[in-house]
Scaffold this active site. Structure first.
Site, short mmCIF file in Angstrom:
data_model
loop_
_atom_site.label_atom_id
_atom_site.label_comp_id
_atom_site.label_asym_id
_atom_site.label_seq_id
_atom_site.Cartn_x
_atom_site.Cartn_y
_atom_site.Cartn_z
N ASP A 239 0.88 -1.17 0.00
CA ASP A 239 0.00 0.00 0.00
C ASP A 239 0.91 1.22 0.00
O ASP A 239 1.76 1.36 0.89
CB ASP A 239 -0.89 0.02 1.25
CG ASP A 239 -1.94 -1.08 1.24
OD1 ASP A 239 -2.00 -1.84 0.26
OD2 ASP A 239 -2.69 -1.19 2.23
N ASP A 398 -13.31 -3.91 -1.29
CA ASP A 398 -13.06 -3.53 0.11
C ASP A 398 -14.35 -3.70 0.93
O ASP A 398 -15.01 -2.72 1.28
CB ASP A 398 -12.62 -2.06 0.18
CG ASP A 398 -11.33 -1.80 -0.57
OD1 ASP A 398 -10.40 -2.62 -0.46
OD2 ASP A 398 -11.26 -0.79 -1.30
#
Ligand code: 1PR
Length: 546
Positions: A239, A398
């Site tokens: 990330d 997500d």
């Protein structure tokens, strides 16, 4: 530097191939017109996307006779992926478009009744002991394809071909063919680590062809009990975002909160993206994924550092690279409209092999249902998969749990959970979120998965906000629900804390791959330790080759 000619017939994602060729000490010269082909000594035809698209482009631009002539003159020719498929007579992917017909036979589609399709991952190219461009029996090679030529013993050998095979599920397919000056691989050598570079080198150096003998019948590259050779894929995920000091850093959140828990609340800084990607490659990661986690705020095209990260990484990391974040129709800083396809193209040209779409996929799925499940070809997923193939489009999901007391408490796809909610609720559904979990939508994960599969997504990256950064293992219930809803491969993500969690997700679900982040970044375990553990437990993994 010696030269090799590459035929880039579409604005393709072949940066990786160029990087691999250059790494091996060759200079790439581009073929820009059919006339250029006659200048080529060694010619590589990379394949991107769709059989029909590839062959019609080549045909309309007048390349087919030039390629045929190159082959007939006995000059070295290599086809990669669709470049192999183009040598056959045709493919059910587009029955109206003929192939070159250099190899007799037509490609069919993998059967998806008991396994995920496309076939994505590391599999064998077994030659049953015959020499073929330095392919090795214990090596694994990276495949990504939906159509394949089924291997039938003796069929191609009787035409003089030497054949390497892979087995997926119960289907044994042609992984590579070679005869005289021709070598073609269904797998991507440029994405197959050291093993891939080795076979590419054998082609470039002209050694492979010399080792080929004339295949004598009966040849049996497949033993009667050929086993599924697809390995368990272990992916490292980075990330990435800019911290408050303006540096691009690898970060990692707990349930998507990436700031330190102290008063300063700095963005957690776990290292530099390019260096970490390189380390994971050398540890044996089967793929590396970069997620630009704050791109929804900024203009993604202004986000040049991410392109640079890809450029640099792809020069030294020869496994598939995925990039996510900000892939949607947008406007440049000067107001010029830029399509998701154009952004994806910039990423592909910088070295990405797949793009991952998050928020935009949820919005597109909402529209898909509101329009009565009709597709108009205008979503980012459809446009990118049409241009680059389904396998190049990942949808990153997500989801987070919403607990309910009863089965009929909502219209959403519910599961009974072994982990009841805060008020003892025995059921839950998974709500999709956008903008890095900041906004929850009225769409469940099954609805999203099925909509994006219909649009042409090739793979799902299945995160789980509840589990993210928790080190408590993957959400097996979520993974099982999604796996039962789609045919495309699923990458399990969020919650990995030790090698046992990888073994658990592979043995208790049918996930196609598993991804870890925090445990690797914090150096609690290496990718190699995970793979060694899986191997000890009897699971097939790809070992890193020096
Ligand atoms: O919506 O298309 O712009 O894409 C944004 C992308 O950024 C999405 O893929 C979304 O998942 C990701 N993202 C946005 N915010 C965050 C955040 O953390 N604040 N990261 C975020 C998502 C999840 C995983 C993570 C696993 C494994 N990160 O990629 O790496 O949960 O972690 P673990 O093994 O440590 O548990 P768009």
């Amino acid at each position: 530097m010696p030269k090799v000619h590459l035929l880039d017939y579409v604005a393709g994602n072949i940066r990786s191939l160029v990087n691999a060729v250059e790494k091996l000490g060759y200079e790439v010269d581009w073929i820009r017109s059919p006339e250029d082909v006659s200048r080529a000594e060694k010619l590589i035809l990379p394949g991107v996307g769709h059989f029909g698209h590839c062959l019609s482009q080549l045909s309309q631009a007048g390349y087919l006779p030039a390629i045929q002539k190159h082959i007939d003159e006995g000059k070295p020719f290599m086809g990669v992926c669709v470049g192999l498929q183009a040598l056959f007579e045709g493919s059910v992917e587009d029955p109206d478009v003929p192939g070159l017909g250099v190899v007799k036979g037509s490609l069919g589609r993998f059967d998806d009744s008991t396994k995920s399709v496309p076939h994505i991952g590391w599999n064998s190219a077994s030659t049953a002991g015959q020499s073929m461009y330095d392919l090795r029996p214990d090596s694994k090679y990276y495949y990504v394809h939906t159509y394949r030529f089924p291997y039938v013993k003796g069929q191609l050998e009787s035409q003089g071909w030497t054949v390497a095979t892979g087995t997926y599920g119960t289907e044994t397919f042609v992984g590579a063919v070679a005869k005289g000056n021709i070598y073609a691989t269904q797998f991507h050598p440029e994405k197959s680590g050291v093993a891939g570079l080795r076979t590419l080198r054998a082609f470039l150096n002209g050694q492979g062809a010399k080792t080929l003998g004339s295949p004598s019948l009966p040849v049996d590259p497949v033993s009667s009990e050929a086993k599924d050779g697809l390995t368990r894929r272990v992916i490292a995920c980075l990330d990435v975002r800019t911290n408050d000091q303006g540096d691009l850093v690898v970060t990692k959140g707990d349930q998507y909160d990436v700031r330190e828990k102290n008063d300063a609340r700095d963005v957690r800084n776990l290292g530099k993206p390019v260096e970490m990607a390189k380390k994971y490659y050398h540890d044996g990661a089967d793929e590396v994924t970069f997620l630009n986690i704050t791109s929804f705020r900024d203009c993604p095209i202004a986000d040049l550092p991410m392109l640079e990260v890809l450029r640099q990484t792809s020069q030294t990391v020869f496994v598939p690279l995925t990039i996510g974040g900000g892939i949607r129709d947008t406007a440049d800083t000067d107001g010029t409209k830029v399509s998701a396809l154009e952004i994806a193209t910039m990423y592909f040209k910088s070295g990405a092999d797949k793009v991952s779409i998050g928020s935009d996929a949820v919005i597109a799925a909402e529209e898909y249902y509101s329009l009565g499940r009709k597709l108009f070809g205008n979503t980012a997923i459809e446009q990118i998969s049409r241009a680059y193939g389904n396998q190049a489009v990942v949808v990153s999901v997500d989801p987070k749990r919403v607990y309910v007391p009863k089965l009929d408490a909502t219209r959403h796809n519910i599961i009974e959970t072994k982990f009841p909610g805060p008020r003892g609720e025995p059921y839950c559904w998974y709500a999709c979120t956008i903008k890095g979990g900041r906004e929850t939508r009225d769409m469940d994960v099954v609805e999203l998965a099925q909509a994006v599969e219909a649009m042409g997504a090739g793979e799902l990256l299945l995160n789980c906000i509840d589990k993210d950064g928790s080190n408590t293992g993957f959400d097996l219930e979520l993974i099982t629900q999604v796996k039962n809803a789609v045919k495309i491969p699923v990458i399990a993500s969020s919650g990995a804390g030790n090698p046992g969690h990888f073994e658990e997700v592979f043995s208790k679900t049918t996930t196609d791959a598993a991804l870890g982040a925090g445990m690797f970044h914090r150096a609690e375990y290496t990718v190699k330790q995970v793979k060694d553990y899986l191997k000890d437990k009897g699971l097939v993994v790809r070992q890193f080759e020096q």
